[in-house]
Design a protein around this motif. Sequence first.
Motif, mmCIF file in Angstrom:
data_model
loop_
_atom_site.group_PDB
_atom_site.id
_atom_site.type_symbol
_atom_site.label_atom_id
_atom_site.label_comp_id
_atom_site.label_asym_id
_atom_site.label_seq_id
_atom_site.Cartn_x
_atom_site.Cartn_y
_atom_site.Cartn_z
ATOM 1 N N TYR A 23 0.929 -1.049 -0.093
ATOM 2 C CA TYR A 23 -0.071 0.049 -0.164
ATOM 3 C C TYR A 23 0.969 1.326 -0.106
ATOM 4 O O TYR A 23 0.511 2.151 -0.771
ATOM 5 N N ARG A 24 1.822 1.464 0.662
ATOM 6 C CA ARG A 24 2.807 2.410 0.832
ATOM 7 C C ARG A 24 3.335 2.713 -0.558
ATOM 8 O O ARG A 24 3.771 3.691 -1.013
ATOM 9 N N GLN A 25 3.721 1.573 -1.096
ATOM 10 C CA GLN A 25 4.533 1.625 -2.534
ATOM 11 C C GLN A 25 3.502 2.397 -3.520
ATOM 12 O O GLN A 25 3.783 2.758 -4.573
ATOM 13 N N ALA A 26 2.213 1.865 -3.311
ATOM 14 C CA ALA A 26 1.171 2.393 -4.195
ATOM 15 C C ALA A 26 0.995 3.828 -4.126
ATOM 16 O O ALA A 26 0.851 4.802 -5.152
ATOM 17 N N VAL A 27 1.104 4.338 -2.956
ATOM 18 C CA VAL A 27 0.877 5.618 -2.312
ATOM 19 C C VAL A 27 2.069 6.384 -2.932
ATOM 20 O O VAL A 27 1.972 7.732 -3.576
ATOM 21 N N GLU A 28 3.348 5.940 -2.985
ATOM 22 C CA GLU A 28 4.555 6.524 -3.645
ATOM 23 C C GLU A 28 4.445 6.606 -5.016
ATOM 24 O O GLU A 28 4.752 7.601 -5.577
ATOM 25 N N ALA A 29 3.985 5.605 -5.510
ATOM 26 C CA ALA A 29 3.746 5.297 -7.019
ATOM 27 C C ALA A 29 3.035 6.325 -7.572
ATOM 28 O O ALA A 29 3.001 7.080 -8.734
ATOM 29 N N ASP A 30 1.651 6.711 -6.952
ATOM 30 C CA ASP A 30 0.578 7.788 -7.283
ATOM 31 C C ASP A 30 -0.205 8.367 -6.095
ATOM 32 O O ASP A 30 -0.859 7.855 -5.579
ATOM 33 N N PRO A 31 0.692 9.343 -5.730
ATOM 34 C CA PRO A 31 0.097 10.198 -4.360
ATOM 35 C C PRO A 31 -1.265 10.406 -4.562
ATOM 36 O O PRO A 31 -1.957 10.825 -3.543
ATOM 37 N N SER A 32 -1.795 10.672 -5.958
ATOM 38 C CA SER A 32 -3.147 11.276 -5.989
ATOM 39 C C SER A 32 -4.074 10.148 -6.323
ATOM 40 O O SER A 32 -5.337 10.372 -6.720
ATOM 41 N N TYR A 33 -3.997 8.955 -5.617
ATOM 42 C CA TYR A 33 -4.730 7.752 -5.833
ATOM 43 C C TYR A 33 -5.270 7.665 -4.492
ATOM 44 O O TYR A 33 -5.002 7.012 -3.624
ATOM 45 N N PRO A 34 -6.629 8.001 -4.543
ATOM 46 C CA PRO A 34 -7.415 7.977 -3.238
ATOM 47 C C PRO A 34 -7.468 6.596 -2.530
ATOM 48 O O PRO A 34 -7.487 6.414 -1.555
ATOM 49 N N LEU A 35 -8.077 5.330 -3.530
ATOM 50 C CA LEU A 35 -8.049 4.239 -3.063
ATOM 51 C C LEU A 35 -6.808 3.770 -2.312
ATOM 52 O O LEU A 35 -6.954 2.773 -1.322
ATOM 53 N N ALA A 36 -5.602 3.974 -2.843
ATOM 54 C CA ALA A 36 -4.466 3.778 -2.021
ATOM 55 C C ALA A 36 -4.440 4.177 -0.640
ATOM 56 O O ALA A 36 -3.893 3.435 0.261
ATOM 57 N N HIS A 37 -4.763 5.320 -0.484
ATOM 58 C CA HIS A 37 -4.865 6.080 0.904
ATOM 59 C C HIS A 37 -5.995 5.355 1.599
ATOM 60 O O HIS A 37 -5.820 4.970 2.900
ATOM 61 N N PHE A 38 -7.079 4.957 1.036
ATOM 62 C CA PHE A 38 -8.124 4.426 1.890
ATOM 63 C C PHE A 38 -7.754 3.054 2.345
ATOM 64 O O PHE A 38 -7.888 2.763 3.595
ATOM 65 N N ASN A 39 -7.056 2.300 1.490
ATOM 66 C CA ASN A 39 -6.671 0.929 1.886
ATOM 67 C C ASN A 39 -5.616 1.006 3.033
ATOM 68 O O ASN A 39 -5.657 0.130 3.837
ATOM 69 N N LEU A 40 -4.750 1.937 2.653
ATOM 70 C CA LEU A 40 -3.843 1.856 4.020
ATOM 71 C C LEU A 40 -4.427 2.454 5.219
ATOM 72 O O LEU A 40 -4.123 1.924 6.391
ATOM 73 N N ALA A 41 -5.260 3.002 5.151
ATOM 74 C CA ALA A 41 -6.247 3.616 6.425
ATOM 75 C C ALA A 41 -6.850 2.500 6.912
ATOM 76 O O ALA A 41 -6.710 2.228 8.252
ATOM 77 N N ASN A 42 -7.410 1.636 6.048
ATOM 78 C CA ASN A 42 -8.089 0.503 6.661
ATOM 79 C C ASN A 42 -7.198 -0.282 7.256
ATOM 80 O O ASN A 42 -7.631 -0.947 8.414
ATOM 81 N N LEU A 43 -5.919 -0.696 6.811
ATOM 82 C CA LEU A 43 -4.927 -1.549 7.532
ATOM 83 C C LEU A 43 -4.507 -0.822 8.842
ATOM 84 O O LEU A 43 -4.366 -1.605 9.638
ATOM 85 N N PHE A 44 -4.321 0.291 8.895
ATOM 86 C CA PHE A 44 -3.871 1.077 10.287
ATOM 87 C C PHE A 44 -5.148 0.993 11.245
ATOM 88 O O PHE A 44 -5.035 0.441 12.519
ATOM 89 N N ASP A 45 -6.373 1.121 10.713
ATOM 90 C CA ASP A 45 -7.455 0.778 11.688
ATOM 91 C C ASP A 45 -7.387 -0.639 12.111
ATOM 92 O O ASP A 45 -7.674 -0.964 13.244
ATOM 93 N N GLU A 46 -7.268 -1.623 11.081
ATOM 94 C CA GLU A 46 -7.199 -3.055 11.734
ATOM 95 C C GLU A 46 -6.442 -3.082 12.643
ATOM 96 O O GLU A 46 -6.394 -4.014 13.576
ATOM 97 N N LYS A 47 -5.077 -2.376 12.519
ATOM 98 C CA LYS A 47 -3.861 -2.826 13.481
ATOM 99 C C LYS A 47 -4.035 -1.784 14.741
ATOM 100 O O LYS A 47 -3.261 -2.072 15.611
#
Length: 311
Positions: A203-227
């Motif tokens: 997910y972090r690599q996806a954010v780095e590849a395309d910082p303007s991709y909302p879904l990458a941030h959303f999925n990373l947020a879901n992961l942090f929420d789960e943790k």
Amino acid sequence: MAATPARQVYARSEVRRMLGIAEKRLRSWERQGWIPPLDRYTIADLVVLRTLATLRKSGVSASRIGQALTALRERLGELSDPLRELRIVSSGKKIVVQVGDSRMEPVSGQLLLDFDSREIHRLVSFPVKRQSGSHPVPGARRAESAAWFEKAVDLERAGAPVAEIIRAYERSAEADPGSAGALVNLGTIYFHMRSWDTAEKYYRQAVEADPSYPLAHFNLANLFDEKGDRGQALVHYLWALRLDPEFADAHYNAALLYQNAGQVMRAMRHWKIYLKLDPSGSWAASARRELEALRRATLIPGARRNQPPTA
């Protein structure tokens, strides 16, 4: 141990979360006859929805999409579902269709030669904005990346072992490290396997590849929420919302986090926005209950009784 088969069916709410599509937009596409109304989606359905989402994100108007689909059905009468049976992409704000090694403008029927394989990449993984200073990937490598991505999607559709699907997405990302779609899908596979560290890496690599991709941030947020890292989860939900203010599920999850943190007014704001964006979705009733509970909790006891009587 045998590999677990990939999931083949996804719930409507899950699909909206995965692709970042608001319920009202999904219903609009259904009303216009672009897609059938469904409660469960296959991988093939997800590819169709991603095609529509990509066209709209690329600036193609709804009327132009409708005209193109109508024209394709008329010109190619044997096709009942052009979105599923053809490769449809954008060229600027126009729609083009892959026909062999060429492109066709669907309304006029004019063939456009020299089909650019990068358009396929834009379809399957959303447009990627390279960071300044990054090295461009040669066209052949991007085409290879797109081919591996499509193979991974086909493997998911066929219910292949997870290990095969992972390797195909990895080959896509190896050919083009900027393939945010492949990176997000890898992260999601590992998320469902509860391999948190690996999921976070992709997910972090996806954010780095395309910082303007909302879904990458959303999925990373879901992961942090789960943790249990609520602070980082909220950061990335809000980031997703800055990129896409109509990302209904990000509003829902942000509202929950604010509510659990005791920030009532902020929670209420996000509940209201969510209900405006998705008033009849599967989570709307829950959102209304939460909002009403917060409203009751913020009422000042006796406030109504102290109002002056009316005539």
